[in-house]
Design a protein around this motif. Structure first.
Motif, PDB file in Angstrom:
ATOM      1  N   ARG A  16       0.818  -1.232   0.000  1.00  0.00           N
ATOM      2  CA  ARG A  16       0.000   0.000   0.000  1.00  0.00           C
ATOM      3  C   ARG A  16       0.839   1.264   0.000  1.00  0.00           C
ATOM      4  N   PRO A  39      11.216  -4.080  16.476  1.00  0.00           N
ATOM      5  CA  PRO A  39      10.018  -3.441  17.018  1.00  0.00           C
ATOM      6  C   PRO A  39       8.744  -3.883  16.304  1.00  0.00           C
ATOM      7  N   THR A  45       7.012 -10.510  10.418  1.00  0.00           N
ATOM      8  CA  THR A  45       6.055 -11.453   9.822  1.00  0.00           C
ATOM      9  C   THR A  45       6.092 -11.349   8.301  1.00  0.00           C
ATOM     10  N   HIS A 196       9.963 -11.446  20.555  1.00  0.00           N
ATOM     11  CA  HIS A 196      10.275 -10.252  21.347  1.00  0.00           C
ATOM     12  C   HIS A 196      10.956 -10.663  22.651  1.00  0.00           C
TER      13      HIS A 196
END
Ligand SMILES: Nc1ncnc2c1ncn2[C@@H]1O[C@H](COP(=O)(O)OP(=O)(O)OP(=O)(O)O)[C@@H](O)[C@H]1O
Length: 255
Positions: A16, A39, A45, A196
């Motif tokens: 996008r 972060p 992903t 994380h």
């Protein structure tokens, strides 16, 4: 030197109108337990999806054991984020685990054969959930469900296991058990872990990379303050020795 099990070369992804990954290069070898940290929204992903062929990069290449295309990607096992599963679906643990074989059945109509059943029983045993095989997946605890998801990824006998934040919903003792399972699986396959949970890195992981649109890699499992600062765009103090291992970030007002 053997060819990498995963080789990502100059990958760029735009979604996008936004560049989500830029000039990403990564080589994962057979004996790697590779952690990718970074972060929220950094592209972790997205990178896994590009490796899995679920997302086409705008440029760059991904090779699995030197090959491209669907046949090469059969060597990958994937454990998506927990939140992407519908555990209310009426299905037993065994049925869910064997569904990981579907991509390996080439004949039509698709029907499970003896090898599919044998691999399912092996994966159930390996994950210590053979006794839960006939239970509904919705009746399991979060930790048990997590094992079932991993068993489903293992039935394809992958050369690489990709895991996306696998310990988010499990308690500390279950997470510790889970990492000892990964340590055992490492004898059979390479592991790429998006997490994380930086505390697990010194004990379990062999190599680490930080991702925030660009990938900052390191040849060892050492997380350097420079890497963290480059990826997190803020000063970060790292307590790398001593238990627990923690990262504290300090943001200025403009951040
Ligand atoms: N299909 C999509 N369309 C548009 N933007 C997307 C799409 N998928 C992901 N993004 C954007 O790409 C960026 C990277 O997302 P991604 O899920 O890869 O991050 P992440 O590092 O895994 O984050 P987290 O740690 O929060 O799980 C985010 O800004 C996200 O909003």
């Amino acid at each position: 030197m053997t060819i990498p099990v995963i080789e990502v070369e100059d990958v760029r992804v735009r979604l996008r109108g936004h560049t989500v990954l830029e000039d990403v290069n990564l080589a994962v070898h057979q004996d790697d337990f590779y952690a990718i940290i970074g972060p929220n929204g950094g592209g972790k992903t997205t990178l896994l999806k590009v490796i899995l062929g679920l997302l086409q990069p705008s440029c760059g290449t991904v090779r699995i054991l030197g090959g491209t295309g669907a046949a090469a990607r059969k060597e990958l096992g994937y454990v998506p984020q927990f939140r992407t599963f519908d555990f209310e679906y009426p299905i037993t643990v065994r049925e869910m685990v064997i569904s990981g074989r579907l991509g390996h059945i080439t004949r039509f109509p698709r029907r499970y054969g003896a090898e599919d059943h044998a691999r399912t029983e092996e994966a159930l045993r390996m994950m210590g959930i053979a006794d839960l095989a006939d239970r509904q997946i919705r009746d399991l605890s979060g930790g048990e469900q997590q094992r079932a998801i991993i068993a489903r990824a293992l039935v394809g006998d992958p050369k690489v296991l990709l895991l996306d934040e696998p310990t988010v919903y499990v308690d500390a003792p279950t997470a510790a058990q889970f990492y000892s399972i990964l340590d055992r699986l490492r004898e059979r396959m390479a592991i790429v872990l998006v997490t994380h949970d930086i505390g697990v890195i010194p004990e379990h992981v062999t190599r680490v990379a930080c991702l925030n649109r660009r990938l900052y890699t390191h040849d060892t499992n050492e997380i350097t303050p420079d890497m963290l600062e480059a990826a997190y765009h803020c000063p970060v103090d790292l307590i790398a020795h001593g238990v627990p291992h923690r990262v504290f970030s300090e943001h200025t007002e403009e951040e």
